[in-house]
Design a protein around this motif. Structure first.
Motif, short mmCIF file in Angstrom:
data_model
loop_
_atom_site.label_atom_id
_atom_site.label_comp_id
_atom_site.label_asym_id
_atom_site.label_seq_id
_atom_site.Cartn_x
_atom_site.Cartn_y
_atom_site.Cartn_z
N ASP A 80 0.75 -1.18 -0.04
CA ASP A 80 -0.06 0.11 -0.02
C ASP A 80 0.78 1.27 0.13
OD1 ASP A 80 -2.21 -1.66 -0.13
OD2 ASP A 80 -2.09 -1.91 2.21
N GLY A 81 1.95 1.38 -0.83
CA GLY A 81 2.63 2.46 -1.16
C GLY A 81 3.79 2.70 -0.32
N GLN A 82 3.94 1.75 0.67
CA GLN A 82 5.11 1.91 1.58
C GLN A 82 6.18 0.84 1.74
OE1 GLN A 82 5.35 4.59 3.92
NE2 GLN A 82 3.68 5.19 2.73
N PRO A 83 7.42 1.24 1.53
CA PRO A 83 8.27 -0.15 1.52
C PRO A 83 8.29 -0.92 2.72
CG PRO A 83 9.63 2.25 1.65
CD PRO A 83 8.17 2.38 1.60
N VAL A 84 8.30 -2.16 2.81
CA VAL A 84 8.42 -2.89 3.92
C VAL A 84 9.52 -4.19 3.59
CG1 VAL A 84 6.12 -2.90 4.27
CG2 VAL A 84 6.85 -4.61 2.72
N ASP A 85 10.03 -4.08 2.68
CA ASP A 85 11.24 -5.35 2.58
C ASP A 85 12.25 -4.83 1.51
OD1 ASP A 85 12.84 -7.27 3.37
OD2 ASP A 85 11.31 -8.74 2.88
N LYS A 86 13.45 -5.16 1.67
CA LYS A 86 14.53 -4.82 0.36
C LYS A 86 15.40 -5.87 0.34
CE LYS A 86 16.63 -0.52 -0.29
NZ LYS A 86 17.35 0.43 0.17
N ILE A 87 15.61 -6.13 -0.80
CA ILE A 87 16.65 -7.37 -1.49
C ILE A 87 17.60 -6.93 -2.23
CG2 ILE A 87 16.79 -9.69 -2.32
CD1 ILE A 87 13.44 -10.00 -1.60
N ILE A 88 18.60 -7.18 -1.83
CA ILE A 88 19.67 -6.47 -2.76
C ILE A 88 20.77 -7.83 -3.49
CG2 ILE A 88 21.94 -5.21 -2.72
CD1 ILE A 88 20.87 -3.68 -0.57
N GLY A 89 20.69 -7.56 -4.64
CA GLY A 89 21.62 -8.71 -5.38
C GLY A 89 20.79 -9.82 -5.76
N TYR A 90 21.14 -10.83 -6.68
CA TYR A 90 20.66 -11.81 -7.34
C TYR A 90 19.91 -12.83 -6.13
CZ TYR A 90 19.48 -16.11 -9.69
OH TYR A 90 18.75 -17.32 -10.24
N GLN A 91 18.95 -13.24 -6.20
CA GLN A 91 18.40 -14.20 -5.54
C GLN A 91 17.50 -15.38 -6.25
OE1 GLN A 91 18.54 -14.03 -1.58
NE2 GLN A 91 19.79 -12.50 -2.25
N PRO A 92 17.81 -16.74 -5.84
CA PRO A 92 16.88 -17.58 -6.43
C PRO A 92 15.54 -17.74 -6.00
CG PRO A 92 18.30 -18.59 -4.81
CD PRO A 92 18.77 -17.15 -4.89
N LYS A 93 14.48 -18.08 -6.85
CA LYS A 93 13.17 -18.13 -6.77
C LYS A 93 12.81 -18.25 -5.33
CE LYS A 93 10.07 -20.98 -8.60
NZ LYS A 93 9.37 -21.53 -9.73
N GLU A 94 13.42 -19.47 -4.84
CA GLU A 94 12.86 -19.96 -3.54
C GLU A 94 13.10 -18.98 -2.39
OE1 GLU A 94 14.93 -21.72 -5.61
OE2 GLU A 94 13.27 -22.90 -6.35
N ALA A 95 14.21 -18.10 -2.55
CA ALA A 95 14.61 -16.99 -1.52
C ALA A 95 13.80 -15.94 -1.89
CB ALA A 95 16.23 -16.56 -1.67
N LEU A 96 13.24 -15.71 -3.10
CA LEU A 96 12.50 -14.44 -3.29
C LEU A 96 10.92 -14.76 -2.69
CD1 LEU A 96 13.25 -13.33 -6.70
CD2 LEU A 96 13.97 -12.25 -4.60
N LEU A 97 10.64 -15.82 -2.82
CA LEU A 97 9.15 -16.52 -2.40
C LEU A 97 9.22 -16.44 -0.93
CD1 LEU A 97 8.39 -19.45 -4.84
CD2 LEU A 97 6.87 -17.33 -4.33
N SER A 98 10.27 -16.84 -0.24
CA SER A 98 10.27 -16.66 1.19
C SER A 98 10.14 -15.38 1.63
CB SER A 98 11.82 -17.23 1.77
OG SER A 98 11.91 -17.14 2.97
N HIS A 99 10.92 -14.19 0.99
CA HIS A 99 10.74 -12.97 1.41
C HIS A 99 9.16 -12.49 0.99
CE1 HIS A 99 14.73 -11.06 2.16
NE2 HIS A 99 15.23 -12.03 1.40
#
Length: 104
Positions: A80-99
């Protein structure tokens, strides 16, 4: 839902509501090219829950600067317009899904 390309002008309206994963990238960035197909897969799998938006940092420096993007790829999850998480660099799909699952 299809992946959307946002500009400095359209960014706020793209992240204003719902859960939105923003990919800050550039065409010359190797890890950015590696993560692109992962984002395509995520869009097919959970595109009904998470909107994916791409921002080219070379063409839209104001938005990248506003959110402190210093290296790419940087993925920022908005709710809803507010940043809640930040991921820097390449991540595999499983790691992105976890976030993402932490915020769905």
């Amino acid at each position: 839902m299809a992946i959307v390309n946002a500009t400095d002008q359209t960014f706020q309206s793209e992240v204003a509501s719902g859960t939105v994963l923003v990919d800050f990238w550039a065409p010359w960035c190797g890890p950015c090219r590696m993560i692109a197909p992962v984002l395509e897969e995520l869009d097919k799998e959970i595109g009904d829950k998470v909107k994916i938006v791409k921002v080219n940092v070379d063409e839209n420096p104001d938005t990248a600067s506003q959110y402190g993007v210093m290296s790419i790829p940087t993925l920022i999850l908005f709710k809803d317009g507010q940043p809640v998480d930040k991921i820097i660099g390449y991540q595999p799909k499983e790691a992105l899904l976890s976030h993402l699952n932490k915020h769905l």
